[in-house]
Design a protein around this motif. Structure first.
Motif, PDB file in Angstrom:
ATOM      1  N   UNK A 279      -9.543  -8.426  -4.975  1.00 45.87           N
ATOM      2  CA  UNK A 279     -10.429  -8.989  -3.961  1.00 45.87           C
ATOM      3  C   UNK A 279      -9.644  -9.733  -2.882  1.00 45.87           C
ATOM      4  N   UNK A 280      -8.620 -10.461  -3.297  1.00 43.41           N
ATOM      5  CA  UNK A 280      -7.782 -11.177  -2.336  1.00 43.41           C
ATOM      6  C   UNK A 280      -7.019 -10.201  -1.455  1.00 43.41           C
ATOM      7  N   UNK A 281      -6.526  -9.118  -2.033  1.00 47.94           N
ATOM      8  CA  UNK A 281      -5.810  -8.118  -1.244  1.00 47.94           C
ATOM      9  C   UNK A 281      -6.733  -7.432  -0.241  1.00 47.94           C
ATOM     10  N   UNK A 282      -7.996  -7.242  -0.604  1.00 45.34           N
ATOM     11  CA  UNK A 282      -8.962  -6.666   0.337  1.00 45.34           C
ATOM     12  C   UNK A 282      -9.171  -7.594   1.523  1.00 45.34           C
ATOM     13  N   UNK A 283      -9.209  -8.906   1.255  1.00 44.29           N
ATOM     14  CA  UNK A 283      -9.373  -9.880   2.338  1.00 44.29           C
ATOM     15  C   UNK A 283      -8.180  -9.859   3.285  1.00 44.29           C
ATOM     16  N   UNK A 284      -6.990  -9.548   2.748  1.00 40.15           N
ATOM     17  CA  UNK A 284      -5.780  -9.484   3.565  1.00 40.15           C
ATOM     18  C   UNK A 284      -5.589  -8.122   4.225  1.00 40.15           C
ATOM     19  N   UNK A 285      -6.509  -7.194   3.992  1.00 43.40           N
ATOM     20  CA  UNK A 285      -6.419  -5.820   4.515  1.00 43.40           C
ATOM     21  C   UNK A 285      -5.144  -5.124   4.056  1.00 43.40           C
ATOM     22  N   UNK A 286      -4.857  -5.224   2.768  1.00 41.79           N
ATOM     23  CA  UNK A 286      -3.668  -4.588   2.198  1.00 41.79           C
ATOM     24  C   UNK A 286      -3.884  -3.082   2.113  1.00 41.79           C
ATOM     25  N   UNK A 287      -2.849  -2.341   2.461  1.00 44.96           N
ATOM     26  CA  UNK A 287      -2.894  -0.879   2.428  1.00 44.96           C
ATOM     27  C   UNK A 287      -2.040  -0.379   1.269  1.00 44.96           C
ATOM     28  N   UNK A 288      -2.509   0.660   0.598  1.00 43.50           N
ATOM     29  CA  UNK A 288      -1.753   1.262  -0.487  1.00 43.50           C
ATOM     30  C   UNK A 288      -0.653   2.129   0.104  1.00 43.50           C
ATOM     31  N   UNK A 289       0.563   1.954  -0.375  1.00 43.69           N
ATOM     32  CA  UNK A 289       1.690   2.748   0.088  1.00 43.69           C
ATOM     33  C   UNK A 289       1.889   3.916  -0.866  1.00 43.69           C
ATOM     34  N   UNK A 290       1.843   5.113  -0.327  1.00 45.53           N
ATOM     35  CA  UNK A 290       2.047   6.313  -1.128  1.00 45.53           C
ATOM     36  C   UNK A 290       3.511   6.727  -1.063  1.00 45.53           C
ATOM     37  N   UNK A 291       3.943   7.489  -2.048  1.00 51.35           N
ATOM     38  CA  UNK A 291       5.297   8.027  -2.051  1.00 51.35           C
ATOM     39  C   UNK A 291       6.320   7.125  -2.711  1.00 51.35           C
TER      40      UNK A 291
ATOM     41  N   UNK B 105       2.024   0.320  -5.127  1.00 50.85           N
ATOM     42  CA  UNK B 105       2.464  -0.666  -4.149  1.00 50.85           C
ATOM     43  C   UNK B 105       1.379  -0.840  -3.099  1.00 50.85           C
ATOM     44  N   UNK B 106       1.030  -2.105  -2.841  1.00 51.20           N
ATOM     45  CA  UNK B 106       0.101  -2.424  -1.775  1.00 51.20           C
ATOM     46  C   UNK B 106       0.793  -3.405  -0.845  1.00 51.20           C
ATOM     47  N   UNK B 107       0.581  -3.244   0.461  1.00 47.27           N
ATOM     48  CA  UNK B 107       1.262  -4.084   1.435  1.00 47.27           C
ATOM     49  C   UNK B 107       0.288  -4.624   2.466  1.00 47.27           C
ATOM     50  N   UNK B 108       0.426  -5.901   2.740  1.00 47.20           N
ATOM     51  CA  UNK B 108      -0.260  -6.545   3.856  1.00 47.20           C
ATOM     52  C   UNK B 108       0.851  -7.100   4.739  1.00 47.20           C
ATOM     53  N   UNK B 109       1.368  -6.262   5.627  1.00 45.04           N
ATOM     54  CA  UNK B 109       2.550  -6.610   6.412  1.00 45.04           C
ATOM     55  C   UNK B 109       2.288  -7.799   7.333  1.00 45.04           C
ATOM     56  N   UNK B 110       1.084  -7.941   7.838  1.00 43.15           N
ATOM     57  CA  UNK B 110       0.764  -9.056   8.730  1.00 43.15           C
ATOM     58  C   UNK B 110       0.899 -10.393   8.013  1.00 43.15           C
ATOM     59  N   UNK B 111       0.690 -10.385   6.706  1.00 37.66           N
ATOM     60  CA  UNK B 111       0.772 -11.611   5.912  1.00 37.66           C
ATOM     61  C   UNK B 111       2.043 -11.670   5.070  1.00 37.66           C
ATOM     62  N   UNK B 112       2.954 -10.705   5.280  1.00 35.01           N
ATOM     63  CA  UNK B 112       4.213 -10.629   4.533  1.00 35.01           C
ATOM     64  C   UNK B 112       3.965 -10.658   3.022  1.00 35.01           C
ATOM     65  N   UNK B 113       3.005  -9.850   2.577  1.00 31.22           N
ATOM     66  CA  UNK B 113       2.609  -9.811   1.171  1.00 31.22           C
ATOM     67  C   UNK B 113       2.711  -8.383   0.660  1.00 31.22           C
ATOM     68  N   UNK B 114       3.424  -8.222  -0.442  1.00 25.22           N
ATOM     69  CA  UNK B 114       3.580  -6.928  -1.075  1.00 25.22           C
ATOM     70  C   UNK B 114       3.307  -7.099  -2.565  1.00 25.22           C
ATOM     71  N   UNK B 115       2.537  -6.195  -3.154  1.00 17.77           N
ATOM     72  CA  UNK B 115       2.264  -6.268  -4.583  1.00 17.77           C
ATOM     73  C   UNK B 115       2.748  -4.992  -5.256  1.00 17.77           C
TER      74      UNK B 115
END
Length: 158
Positions: free
Chosen positions: A42-54, A75-85
């Motif tokens: 839910x927090x990642x959705x709020x940050x607009x995190x995108x799933x990285x493929x490959x 891997x999910x990334x929210x580059x605007x917030x410098x957050x990677x999971x």
């Protein structure tokens, strides 16, 4: 009416609560890992995190020479917030177990670690060579009898 401080302190230390004339114990709520995962998603959705493929695998190098190795990783990334999971099952491995496949991933900061590994490998190799020389070279190979057809182990024992 004066309040007895000892009695008041004793009541405050008790783990039970008094509600409506009855004492009840405080309930402990245990959170499950699924609840934590849902909250993270839910927090990642709020940050607009995108799933990285490959991304096939991920490695996190520690200072002590161990590596957190993710074989199958999400891997999910929210580059605007410098957050990677990174999600998945991580295995803690020694760097020597992964050395052929991770050479391109190693940076300059791990160069000293590679030198230590190379030195220890050379020392081990030197020790093995010295051990063979002290054992008479190929004397260890002479102790193993050759397999002869038609002969069984029981024949040798008798």
């Amino acid at each position: 009416m004066p309040i007895d401080p000892e009695k008041l302190a004793k009541l405050q230390k008790a783990s039970a609560k008094k509600v409506g004339g009855q004492r009840i114990k405080a309930k402990k709520v245990n959170k499950s890992a699924e609840a934590d995962d849902t909250q993270l998603q839910n927090t990642l959705k709020k940050l607009n995190a995108q799933t990285l493929d490959g991304v096939e695998e991920a490695n996190f190098f520690k200072d002590d020479g161990t590596v957190l190795h993710f074989n199958r990783v999400g891997v999910q990334a929210a580059a605007a917030h410098n957050t990677y999971t990174f999600s998945g099952f991580a295995q803690q491995k020694n760097i020597t177990e992964l050395i052929p496949g991770i050479l391109p991933q190693l940076g300059a900061e791990n160069l000293s670690l590679l030198q230590k590994i190379a030195e220890s490998f050379q020392q081990n190799q030197g020790a093995m060579d010295a051990l063979k020389a002290s054992a008479g070279g190929e004397a260890a190979d002479e102790e193993i009898p050759e397999l002869v057809e038609g002969e069984t182990f029981e024949d040798d024992v008798e």
